[in-house]
Design an enzyme around this catalytic site. Structure first.
Site, mmCIF file in Angstrom:
data_model
loop_
_atom_site.group_PDB
_atom_site.id
_atom_site.type_symbol
_atom_site.label_atom_id
_atom_site.label_comp_id
_atom_site.label_asym_id
_atom_site.label_seq_id
_atom_site.Cartn_x
_atom_site.Cartn_y
_atom_site.Cartn_z
ATOM 1 N N TYR A 24 0.694 -1.490 0.078
ATOM 2 C CA TYR A 24 0.224 -0.136 -0.252
ATOM 3 C C TYR A 24 0.675 1.404 -0.315
ATOM 4 C CZ TYR A 24 -2.748 3.996 2.085
ATOM 5 O OH TYR A 24 -3.608 5.155 2.265
ATOM 6 N N LYS A 47 1.258 4.327 -3.252
ATOM 7 C CA LYS A 47 1.054 6.133 -2.815
ATOM 8 C C LYS A 47 2.537 6.069 -3.352
ATOM 9 C CE LYS A 47 -3.031 4.743 -1.798
ATOM 10 N NZ LYS A 47 -4.788 6.521 -2.149
HETATM 11 N N1 LIG Z 1 -8.818 6.327 5.660
HETATM 12 C C1 LIG Z 1 -7.780 6.936 5.923
HETATM 13 O O1 LIG Z 1 -7.452 7.074 7.034
HETATM 14 C C2 LIG Z 1 -6.709 7.440 4.657
HETATM 15 C C3 LIG Z 1 -5.756 7.884 4.856
HETATM 16 C C4 LIG Z 1 -4.346 8.574 3.927
HETATM 17 C C5 LIG Z 1 -4.751 7.965 2.689
HETATM 18 N N2 LIG Z 1 -6.495 8.133 2.363
HETATM 19 C C6 LIG Z 1 -6.450 7.385 0.935
HETATM 20 O O2 LIG Z 1 -7.978 8.284 1.062
HETATM 21 C C7 LIG Z 1 -8.069 7.756 -0.547
HETATM 22 C C8 LIG Z 1 -9.914 7.261 0.661
HETATM 23 O O3 LIG Z 1 -9.765 5.884 1.647
HETATM 24 P P1 LIG Z 1 -10.809 5.754 2.289
HETATM 25 O O4 LIG Z 1 -10.747 5.001 3.701
HETATM 26 O O5 LIG Z 1 -11.688 6.392 1.853
HETATM 27 O O6 LIG Z 1 -11.037 4.272 1.577
HETATM 28 P P2 LIG Z 1 -12.516 3.333 1.532
HETATM 29 O O7 LIG Z 1 -11.261 2.035 1.314
HETATM 30 O O8 LIG Z 1 -13.358 3.463 2.560
HETATM 31 O O9 LIG Z 1 -12.734 3.496 0.091
HETATM 32 C C9 LIG Z 1 -11.648 3.449 -1.067
HETATM 33 C C10 LIG Z 1 -12.885 3.010 -2.546
HETATM 34 O O10 LIG Z 1 -12.322 2.239 -3.553
HETATM 35 C C11 LIG Z 1 -12.921 1.124 -3.953
HETATM 36 N N3 LIG Z 1 -12.549 0.426 -4.918
HETATM 37 C C12 LIG Z 1 -11.510 -0.371 -4.368
HETATM 38 N N4 LIG Z 1 -11.477 -0.699 -5.681
HETATM 39 C C13 LIG Z 1 -12.418 -0.525 -7.016
HETATM 40 C C14 LIG Z 1 -11.984 -0.957 -8.170
HETATM 41 N N5 LIG Z 1 -11.127 -1.575 -8.220
HETATM 42 N N6 LIG Z 1 -12.942 0.063 -9.177
HETATM 43 C C15 LIG Z 1 -13.412 1.299 -8.422
HETATM 44 N N7 LIG Z 1 -13.555 1.284 -7.064
HETATM 45 C C16 LIG Z 1 -12.612 0.924 -6.693
HETATM 46 C C17 LIG Z 1 -14.116 1.053 -2.757
HETATM 47 O O11 LIG Z 1 -14.964 0.258 -3.185
HETATM 48 C C18 LIG Z 1 -14.299 1.441 -1.607
HETATM 49 O O12 LIG Z 1 -15.352 2.590 -2.474
HETATM 50 C C19 LIG Z 1 -7.431 6.171 -0.368
HETATM 51 O O13 LIG Z 1 -7.256 6.138 -1.931
HETATM 52 C C20 LIG Z 1 -6.786 5.810 0.519
HETATM 53 O O14 LIG Z 1 -5.523 5.890 -0.248
HETATM 54 C C21 LIG Z 1 -7.244 7.557 3.296
#
Ligand SMILES: NC(=O)c1ccc[n+]([C@@H]2O[C@H](COP(=O)([O-])OP(=O)(O)OC[C@H]3O[C@@H](n4cnc5c(N)ncnc54)[C@H](O)[C@@H]3O)[C@@H](O)[C@H]2O)c1
Length: 271
Positions: free
Chosen positions: A154, A158
């Site tokens: 992961y 990123k």
């Molecule tokens: N939540 C955190 O603390 C956090 C921290 C740093 C960065 N991020 C980044 O923020 C973004 C959102 O993260 P989140 O925590 O809301 O995650 P999440 O898992 O809730 O959302 C990710 C979404 O991507 C979708 N997805 C996965 N594979 C897919 C595919 N093949 N086609 C289409 N959609 C697909 C999932 O169904 C989900 O809806 C990500 O890019 C993550 O790396 C999140």
């Protein structure tokens, strides 16, 4: 937030736009007057959100790991709204087993987290080029810049997004398309709520060791950074990373422990 310009009447695709941070981005763009295409796999959530938002919102079933889905997504967006101005690549998988990560997990992680978004930008490019004020916002992470135990695929994916965004920013500048990343800190979201069994107060307490503002980010705070970077208020900003992390990326190895105080106490104790 101060009024943002250059958003109303434009069209955005948000990958992973039906859940957590992605849903907050879809809502924020739509409330700023942007036609918003929620590109997600879950029809239930995507259609429910599009219905909730109403006119100017559309769900399109998309697996960003599939080229045909990306082609159909671009075609459906253009058919519905006449063009594409913004691409926001939120979708990701956390398919990571640290040192035990399999080849399949590595491929899946890169296919979704890096390649899918890069190919969507490629396919949307003819339309982005025609926009006045086009922008791409890719989702990086605080995890891309520091070592975090038991995570390999992961954070590496990123880190690749940060480099991809710099290269995209350079190559697309000639078309006046801006490309930036947003790096969320630990954010209240489906995966984090799952890990913390829904206990928000405990999550804030744990995270306060890493995020000096003392809590998790809200998905809406991350979304605010995205719409700023899409707006004309960011018209001369490209190739940057905007952390929305409550100070996480400012910390060194001592975290918030006063190193001077600890050394002084150690010296006293050693007397
Ligand atoms: N939540 C955190 O603390 C956090 C921290 C740093 C960065 N991020 C980044 O923020 C973004 C959102 O993260 P989140 O925590 O809301 O995650 P999440 O898992 O809730 O959302 C990710 C979404 O991507 C979708 N997805 C996965 N594979 C897919 C595919 N093949 N086609 C289409 N959609 C697909 C999932 O169904 C989900 O809806 C990500 O890019 C993550 O790396 C999140």
């Amino acid at each position: 937030m101060a009024e943002l310009t250059g958003l109303a009447g434009k069209t955005a695709i948000v990958t992973g736009g039906a859940d957590s941070i992605g849903a907050a981005v879809s809502r924020a763009l739509h409330s700023a007057g942007v036609n918003t295409v929620i590109a997600a796999r879950s029809a239930d959530k995507g259609e429910a959100l599009a219905t909730e938002l109403g006119e100017g919102a559309m769900y399109h079933r998309t697996d960003i790991g599939q080229d045909d889905d990306l082609d159909n997504l671009v075609a459906a967006t253009v058919e519905a709204f006449g063009g594409i101005d913004f691409v926001v690549t939120v979708a990701c998988v956390y398919d990571d087993a640290g040192a035990q990560t399999s080849r399949e997990q590595w491929h899946n992680t890169f296919n979704v987290n890096v390649t899918g978004g890069a190919l969507l930008v490629q396919k949307a490019l003819p339309w982005l080029q025609q926009s006045s004020g086009a922008a791409v916002v890719n989702f990086g992470s605080i995890s891309a810049r520091v070592a975090q135990a038991d995570r390999w695929s992961y954070p590496v994916s990123k880190a690749a997004i940060h480099q991809l965004s710099r290269n995209q920013a350079l190559d697309l500048a000639r078309f006046k398309i801006r490309v930036n990343t947003v790096s969320a800190g630990i954010t209240w979201s489906v995966p984090v709520a799952g890990l913390m069994q829904g206990n928000r107060a405990l999550a804030d307490e744990v995270v306060s060791q890493y995020q000096p503002l003392g809590r998790l980010a809200e998905a809406e705070e991350v979304a605010d950074a995205v719409i700023f970077l899409c707006s004309d208020n960011a018209s001369f900003i490209t190739g940057i990373d905007l952390p929305v992390d409550g100070g996480y990326s400012a910390l060194g190895p001592e975290a918030s422990v006063s190193c001077m105080q600890v050394m002084g106490m150690a010296a006293e104790a050693a007397k």
